[in-house]
Design a protein around this motif. Sequence first.
Motif, PDB file in Angstrom:
ATOM      1  N   GLN A  18       0.834  -1.383   0.056  1.00 20.34           N
ATOM      2  CA  GLN A  18      -0.026  -0.104   0.155  1.00 20.34           C
ATOM      3  C   GLN A  18       1.186   1.333  -0.044  1.00 20.34           C
ATOM      4  O   GLN A  18       0.501   2.304  -0.348  1.00 20.34           O
ATOM      5  N   GLN A  57      -2.372   3.006  -4.622  1.00 21.18           N
ATOM      6  CA  GLN A  57      -3.785   2.503  -3.807  1.00 21.18           C
ATOM      7  C   GLN A  57      -4.475   1.335  -4.083  1.00 21.18           C
ATOM      8  O   GLN A  57      -4.140   0.992  -5.459  1.00 21.18           O
ATOM      9  N   LEU A  58      -4.841   0.584  -3.041  1.00 18.64           N
ATOM     10  CA  LEU A  58      -5.134  -0.733  -3.321  1.00 18.64           C
ATOM     11  C   LEU A  58      -6.720  -1.228  -3.852  1.00 18.64           C
ATOM     12  O   LEU A  58      -7.277  -0.205  -3.271  1.00 18.64           O
ATOM     13  N   GLY A  61      -4.112  -2.775  -7.779  1.00 21.48           N
ATOM     14  CA  GLY A  61      -4.349  -1.595  -7.061  1.00 21.48           C
ATOM     15  C   GLY A  61      -3.680  -0.398  -8.335  1.00 21.48           C
ATOM     16  O   GLY A  61      -3.219  -0.738  -9.694  1.00 21.48           O
ATOM     17  N   LEU A 115      -4.186  -1.298   7.605  1.00 16.59           N
ATOM     18  CA  LEU A 115      -4.397  -1.361   5.973  1.00 16.59           C
ATOM     19  C   LEU A 115      -5.376  -0.084   5.789  1.00 16.59           C
ATOM     20  O   LEU A 115      -6.522   0.183   6.622  1.00 16.59           O
ATOM     21  N   THR A 116      -5.095   0.785   4.914  1.00 13.84           N
ATOM     22  CA  THR A 116      -6.045   1.621   4.187  1.00 13.84           C
ATOM     23  C   THR A 116      -7.163   1.104   3.467  1.00 13.84           C
ATOM     24  O   THR A 116      -6.827  -0.034   2.608  1.00 13.84           O
ATOM     25  N   PRO A 168      -9.481  -0.379   0.868  1.00 11.40           N
ATOM     26  CA  PRO A 168      -9.313  -0.554  -0.543  1.00 11.40           C
ATOM     27  C   PRO A 168     -10.385   0.231  -1.184  1.00 11.40           C
ATOM     28  O   PRO A 168     -11.503   0.623  -0.874  1.00 11.40           O
TER      29      PRO A 168
END
Length: 605
Positions: free
Chosen positions: A505, A509-510, A525, A557-558, A560
């Motif tokens: 990440q 961007q995933l 991503g 984790l950001t 998705p």
Amino acid sequence: MAQEKIRNIAIIAHVDHGKTTLVDEMLKQGGAYRQNQAVVDRVMDSGDLERERGITILAKNTAVHYKDYKINIVDTPGHADFSGEVERILKMVNGVLLLVDAAEGPMPQTRFVLQKALELGHKVIVVVNKIDRPDARIDEVMDEVLELLLDLNATQEQFDSPTVFCSGRRGIASYSPHEEGTDLIPLFETIVNYIDPPEGDETAPLQVLVSAIDYNEFVGRIAIGRVERGTIKQNQEVVVCDYHDPSLQEKAKVVALYEFTGLGRSPIESASAGEIVAFSGISDITIGRTVCAPDTPEPLPFVKISEPTLEMTFSVNDSPFAGREGKYVTSRNLRDRLDRELLKDVSLRVTEQGTDSFNVAGRGEMHLSILIETMRREGYEFQVSTPHVLQKTIDGKLCEPIERMVADVPEANVGAVVDKISRRKGDLISMNPVGSRMRLEFLVPTRGLFGYRNEFLTDTRGEGIMASRLETYAPVKGEIERRKTGSLVSFETGESITYGLYNAQERGQLFIGAGVPVYAGMVIGICSRNEDMSVNVCKKKQLTNTRAAGSDEALRLTPPRQMSLEQCLEYLADDELLEVTPKSLRIRKRILDHADRMKAIKGGK
């Protein structure tokens, strides 16, 4: 029903200007429902997709009764990509209601369909809808409608069209913008008094022009059209002929005959000139054919539907996950489904490419994405390529489609929009203030609009409205850069792990979270650089027998990015495909193996 008591009208307007809501109220006040009947909103948008997106995709017929008159209404799509639906519908009617939003005024699609209606000499009733909007600017919108009629070379009679002011949601209409009505009687009265009854000799030999097709699994294809002359009867022997193919003359029989009443169809014994009817029994009937009496086969001229502007390749899914989620996965399933779609959709073209791929050409991204979404919901699994524009050679020069794009944006964002469009080889034609906003008009190559909608919404902070339609063809304008970012590509097949995703990440961007099955070559991503990058999201943390304090802290984790079908199509690069299954949308590289892909890139350079 007596011919002078019938009125056939189509309602034309831009997306979201309130056609279907107005038809709802006309049905309610025209007595189409029982008093205790449960009624849904936007009843004419019967498809799931239409309801979800709030747009009309297929033109549909209904009929309401007012006093002793029968008014046949056709609700038409407002989106330019479905204008193939609208063009042919206009042959069935004698007049149109031009519906315009009291705040937005006439938009590009309004212009396109109105032009077709004026060319056919139809009478027009201008309906200004949503007059109760707080930002309504009725007088300016009236001026804009008159300017539009002037622009399109309307006749004197069309220019002097009557105007009715409505609020479709509240079901009221009035003759003046300053008086509030109580019901839709002014609208019904205007339709009955101003639109001509259909013409046609009831005693002459039969002629019916097929303007729409419906399909029913029990009776097969159902043709819909207006009886131009004569009388059509149940179990009647007829001849099917075609204006563009004089050699075609097939004998057939009308098995069942229906008229439109409210939301349904009622079986009838016969119908005479002027009525809009549906009939079954002719298995291979298509739009544009004429059904005639056996002794006088005289086909009626039919408007040639405009050519498609975009094409995509639909192919059999050959990814490592092929066949896991779909019900129909073979090329035979795909061919049969596309052939069925051709029966209903006149503006679609399909050509076979080899054994397991098909070139599908349509009116625009929306047109093709609706087809993909419909097939996906029916259980089909396949792959599609990036959309490409269809170029034409005109006077020895290679030309591409150019669209007229109208954007309504807040004044603060005008600079960003003009800058982005000029980079995409677009030209600004006009710029007018509309209240506190600006209305910009551009001529942009169709390929310049690929992938632009997301950027546009970002640049205008979600407040901009954009719409476009095909304007003309012009010489090709040179290279347009599509995407400034690369893709993050999965390096191996397996299941995504939090540890691997956490490291990936940082590079962009995933599209996926943890616990998602991935395969080598799948795009997972957006890379922050202008190049593709292979990442291993299946990588686990190496465990040791010694632990330092704090080394096992939770990895964050950001969330998705979830992409819709249209966003996936806009994102696709030329070396990528979109895998479409009933449950998933996966973007992948054409060449899945990393080493082979690198060789191809070097070879290409």
